[in-house]
Design a protein around this motif. Sequence first.
Motif, short mmCIF file in Angstrom:
data_model
loop_
_atom_site.label_atom_id
_atom_site.label_comp_id
_atom_site.label_asym_id
_atom_site.label_seq_id
_atom_site.Cartn_x
_atom_site.Cartn_y
_atom_site.Cartn_z
N LEU A 1 -72.43 31.79 11.27
CA LEU A 1 -72.77 31.24 12.58
C LEU A 1 -71.85 30.07 12.88
N PHE A 2 -71.08 30.18 13.95
CA PHE A 2 -70.17 29.11 14.39
C PHE A 2 -69.23 28.67 13.27
N GLY A 3 -68.76 29.67 12.49
CA GLY A 3 -67.79 29.39 11.45
C GLY A 3 -68.37 28.92 10.14
N ALA A 4 -69.69 28.84 10.03
CA ALA A 4 -70.34 28.41 8.79
C ALA A 4 -71.24 29.51 8.27
N ASP A 5 -71.24 29.69 6.95
CA ASP A 5 -72.11 30.68 6.32
C ASP A 5 -73.48 30.06 6.09
N ILE A 6 -74.48 30.54 6.83
CA ILE A 6 -75.85 30.04 6.73
C ILE A 6 -76.66 30.99 5.88
#
Length: 363
Positions: free
Chosen positions: A101-106
Amino acid sequence: GFQVSRHYASPSLTRQLSTSSSLFMSVDESEAEGQPACWNPGLRKTIGAISAAGMAETAYLTYAKLFAPGGVAALCGTDGQAGGGAGCGSVLDGPYASINLFGADIPLSALGFAAYTTTAGLALLPLLSNNSDTTAVDEAELDSTNRIALLAATTALATFSSFLMSILFGVLHTTCPFCIASACLSVTLGILSWTSDITPPASKKTGAQVGLASFGATTAMALALLFNGGDYAANTNGDSFSSTLVASTAKVQKQTKDFPAPPITTHSSERSLLLAADLSRLDARMFGAYWCSHCYEQKERMGLEAMKKIPYIECSKEGLNSQNDLCKKRDVPGYPTWEINGQLFPGEQELDELEDIVKSFKN
């Protein structure tokens, strides 16, 4: 004295006395209760308790994944042989364990914690409220909105958990006790909501529409995660291990073993090549699994040319050229694990950290 016979009492007078009596009784009861009436406190407490259990589990899994080095491996054991059960590690540290999400792995466990927290809040906060300034009309509107929101939240939890179970058994072909336990909690919440009178009689239609909308939106999001991963992988040139594996899911669903690790896409720097030469002189090798995102990131950090000089040991039983017995013999604690000069160094390592290890043996 003046008396009025009960046989000749005015009907209007009787109604007025009855109304006055009821009014005083209502005021007295409201004052005795000391708080506004709340829909089904028992069911609210049950939903709150189940949500709290889900919060505890997902919070623990999120902490183990984000803040405890080798936390998932310690939780599940090597290739799922320890307490978590077979396949636990391949799921909790695998390609479907997080969403970009938005370049971050959540981590999905973090999203699960947020969903359980929201559900617990919707269920329990009305039990704690004591706003004497709220009118009866406002109270009814707030109660209706709260109950419909609670239905939507529990529906989303149950729907997404059902999707994850289909991934677990239909795509990964494995088991994960922690995932199954969370799914049972979520589905139980959904059943409790849909089989109770959670929507007010005056809002039955709205409640059904919101519940079905929640089901549809969650299903669409889940399907997008599975089937649209290929487009994301193509746009990122394979930089994301998770999206790369998602993109190839349709091709490997019938495959049950000999899964290859994702190809290394980066080229080695001069620094990485010198480090690889030093590691090779110390008989270094790297233990990993084809599904392990941290293993892939470690290889990407070293680069293609450097990793050609370092033996890679596939520990997953389903991986290509698996050496699972060797991994068990060496008591590999998790993935990736470096063996350098006969000593094990678990966890993904920065180049600085590997250089420090090499220097310690030189000294």
